[in-house]
Design a protein around this motif. Sequence first.
Motif, PDB file in Angstrom:
ATOM      1  N   LEU A  97      12.879 -25.401 -32.407  1.00  0.00           N
ATOM      2  CA  LEU A  97      12.506 -24.001 -32.200  1.00  0.00           C
ATOM      3  C   LEU A  97      13.152 -23.091 -33.240  1.00  0.00           C
ATOM      4  O   LEU A  97      12.505 -22.162 -33.747  1.00  0.00           O
ATOM      5  CB  LEU A  97      12.888 -23.564 -30.784  1.00  0.00           C
ATOM      6  CG  LEU A  97      12.115 -24.281 -29.683  1.00  0.00           C
ATOM      7  CD1 LEU A  97      12.741 -24.017 -28.324  1.00  0.00           C
ATOM      8  CD2 LEU A  97      10.648 -23.901 -29.701  1.00  0.00           C
ATOM      9  N   THR A  98      14.395 -23.356 -33.594  1.00  0.00           N
ATOM     10  CA  THR A  98      15.072 -22.566 -34.627  1.00  0.00           C
ATOM     11  C   THR A  98      14.382 -22.755 -35.978  1.00  0.00           C
ATOM     12  O   THR A  98      14.158 -21.787 -36.714  1.00  0.00           O
ATOM     13  CB  THR A  98      16.563 -22.944 -34.715  1.00  0.00           C
ATOM     14  OG1 THR A  98      17.170 -22.693 -33.443  1.00  0.00           O
ATOM     15  CG2 THR A  98      17.275 -22.156 -35.792  1.00  0.00           C
ATOM     16  N   ALA A 100      11.296 -23.532 -36.499  1.00  0.00           N
ATOM     17  CA  ALA A 100       9.995 -22.846 -36.438  1.00  0.00           C
ATOM     18  C   ALA A 100      10.169 -21.349 -36.699  1.00  0.00           C
ATOM     19  O   ALA A 100       9.384 -20.741 -37.441  1.00  0.00           O
ATOM     20  CB  ALA A 100       9.329 -23.086 -35.087  1.00  0.00           C
ATOM     21  N   ARG A 101      11.201 -20.755 -36.101  1.00  0.00           N
ATOM     22  CA  ARG A 101      11.456 -19.323 -36.325  1.00  0.00           C
ATOM     23  C   ARG A 101      11.856 -19.056 -37.771  1.00  0.00           C
ATOM     24  O   ARG A 101      11.337 -18.145 -38.412  1.00  0.00           O
ATOM     25  CB  ARG A 101      12.546 -18.819 -35.387  1.00  0.00           C
ATOM     26  CG  ARG A 101      12.058 -18.356 -34.037  1.00  0.00           C
ATOM     27  CD  ARG A 101      13.134 -17.630 -33.259  1.00  0.00           C
ATOM     28  NE  ARG A 101      14.354 -18.400 -33.072  1.00  0.00           N
ATOM     29  CZ  ARG A 101      14.531 -19.324 -32.135  1.00  0.00           C
ATOM     30  NH1 ARG A 101      13.571 -19.603 -31.290  1.00  0.00           N
ATOM     31  NH2 ARG A 101      15.676 -19.970 -32.035  1.00  0.00           N
ATOM     32  N   GLU A 102      12.807 -19.839 -38.284  1.00  0.00           N
ATOM     33  CA  GLU A 102      13.303 -19.609 -39.641  1.00  0.00           C
ATOM     34  C   GLU A 102      12.216 -19.790 -40.690  1.00  0.00           C
ATOM     35  O   GLU A 102      12.191 -19.078 -41.685  1.00  0.00           O
ATOM     36  CB  GLU A 102      14.462 -20.563 -39.936  1.00  0.00           C
ATOM     37  CG  GLU A 102      15.720 -20.223 -39.189  1.00  0.00           C
ATOM     38  CD  GLU A 102      16.840 -21.241 -39.405  1.00  0.00           C
ATOM     39  OE1 GLU A 102      17.914 -21.028 -38.825  1.00  0.00           O
ATOM     40  OE2 GLU A 102      16.642 -22.236 -40.132  1.00  0.00           O
ATOM     41  N   GLU A 104       9.077 -19.331 -40.129  1.00  0.00           N
ATOM     42  CA  GLU A 104       7.958 -18.467 -39.759  1.00  0.00           C
ATOM     43  C   GLU A 104       6.658 -19.260 -39.635  1.00  0.00           C
ATOM     44  O   GLU A 104       5.618 -18.882 -40.165  1.00  0.00           O
ATOM     45  CB  GLU A 104       7.820 -17.311 -40.739  1.00  0.00           C
ATOM     46  CG  GLU A 104       9.043 -16.422 -40.777  1.00  0.00           C
ATOM     47  CD  GLU A 104       8.940 -15.300 -41.792  1.00  0.00           C
ATOM     48  OE1 GLU A 104       8.056 -15.352 -42.684  1.00  0.00           O
ATOM     49  OE2 GLU A 104       9.760 -14.386 -41.699  1.00  0.00           O
ATOM     50  N   ASP A 106       3.335 -20.934 -37.841  1.00  0.00           N
ATOM     51  CA  ASP A 106       2.298 -20.442 -36.945  1.00  0.00           C
ATOM     52  C   ASP A 106       1.996 -21.434 -35.828  1.00  0.00           C
ATOM     53  O   ASP A 106       1.317 -21.095 -34.865  1.00  0.00           O
ATOM     54  CB  ASP A 106       0.988 -20.228 -37.719  1.00  0.00           C
ATOM     55  CG  ASP A 106       1.168 -19.348 -38.924  1.00  0.00           C
ATOM     56  OD1 ASP A 106       1.737 -18.263 -38.766  1.00  0.00           O
ATOM     57  OD2 ASP A 106       0.740 -19.749 -40.016  1.00  0.00           O
ATOM     58  N   ALA A 134       8.669 -22.251 -26.918  1.00  0.00           N
ATOM     59  CA  ALA A 134       8.191 -21.857 -28.249  1.00  0.00           C
ATOM     60  C   ALA A 134       7.583 -20.459 -28.245  1.00  0.00           C
ATOM     61  O   ALA A 134       6.947 -20.046 -27.273  1.00  0.00           O
ATOM     62  CB  ALA A 134       7.171 -22.867 -28.756  1.00  0.00           C
ATOM     63  N   GLU A 135       7.785 -19.767 -29.353  1.00  0.00           N
ATOM     64  CA  GLU A 135       7.213 -18.433 -29.534  1.00  0.00           C
ATOM     65  C   GLU A 135       5.872 -18.496 -30.255  1.00  0.00           C
ATOM     66  O   GLU A 135       5.221 -17.468 -30.442  1.00  0.00           O
ATOM     67  CB  GLU A 135       8.200 -17.571 -30.330  1.00  0.00           C
ATOM     68  CG  GLU A 135       9.520 -17.375 -29.615  1.00  0.00           C
ATOM     69  CD  GLU A 135      10.591 -16.760 -30.491  1.00  0.00           C
ATOM     70  OE1 GLU A 135      10.314 -16.445 -31.675  1.00  0.00           O
ATOM     71  OE2 GLU A 135      11.718 -16.600 -29.995  1.00  0.00           O
ATOM     72  N   VAL A 136       5.496 -19.696 -30.685  1.00  0.00           N
ATOM     73  CA  VAL A 136       4.212 -19.906 -31.370  1.00  0.00           C
ATOM     74  C   VAL A 136       3.454 -21.002 -30.610  1.00  0.00           C
ATOM     75  O   VAL A 136       4.044 -21.730 -29.815  1.00  0.00           O
ATOM     76  CB  VAL A 136       4.416 -20.329 -32.846  1.00  0.00           C
ATOM     77  CG1 VAL A 136       5.100 -19.222 -33.638  1.00  0.00           C
ATOM     78  CG2 VAL A 136       5.187 -21.628 -32.947  1.00  0.00           C
TER      79      VAL A 136
END
Length: 154
Positions: A97-98, A100-102, A104, A106, A134-136
């Motif tokens: 998850l980190t 994926a955020r770092e 960016e 989709d 997950a945020e995506v």
Amino acid sequence: MYRRVLVPLDGSPLAESVLPLLMEIAGPLDMAIALVRVLEPVPPMAVEGTRHFVPDDIEARRRDAEEYLAPIAAGLRARGVDTTWEVRVGRPESEILTAARERETDLIAMSTHGRSGLGRLLFGSVAEQVLRRAEVPVFLMRSGVTRHATIQNR
């Protein structure tokens, strides 16, 4: 539209089984793929009957992970897919998850054993935790023995 996809790999053919599907769509959609391998730290083990402890050789494991990811990434690049890779250390679901955020991303695309019920309860599921937190969007492919292949530079 998905432009950057994170693909967590654990070194198994099961985890790699999502790659052929991504290859079918990555080129036409001009997607970039980021491969990530997460190494979970192993606590030192005591040798019974002695005061000797066997420490986790995280650097050796990191080198092995790098040697695993590099040819897969090279194989994807050889097929025209913009591909990066990295090795991370920590809890797999958190590090995925980190990453994926770092990066960016989709989309997170990963294979899963597809355990349910007691099996999932006993063994846990990294895929389930990633899906829940997950945020995506997360693409989970339940994989079996029928279709898996390693994409490498040949």
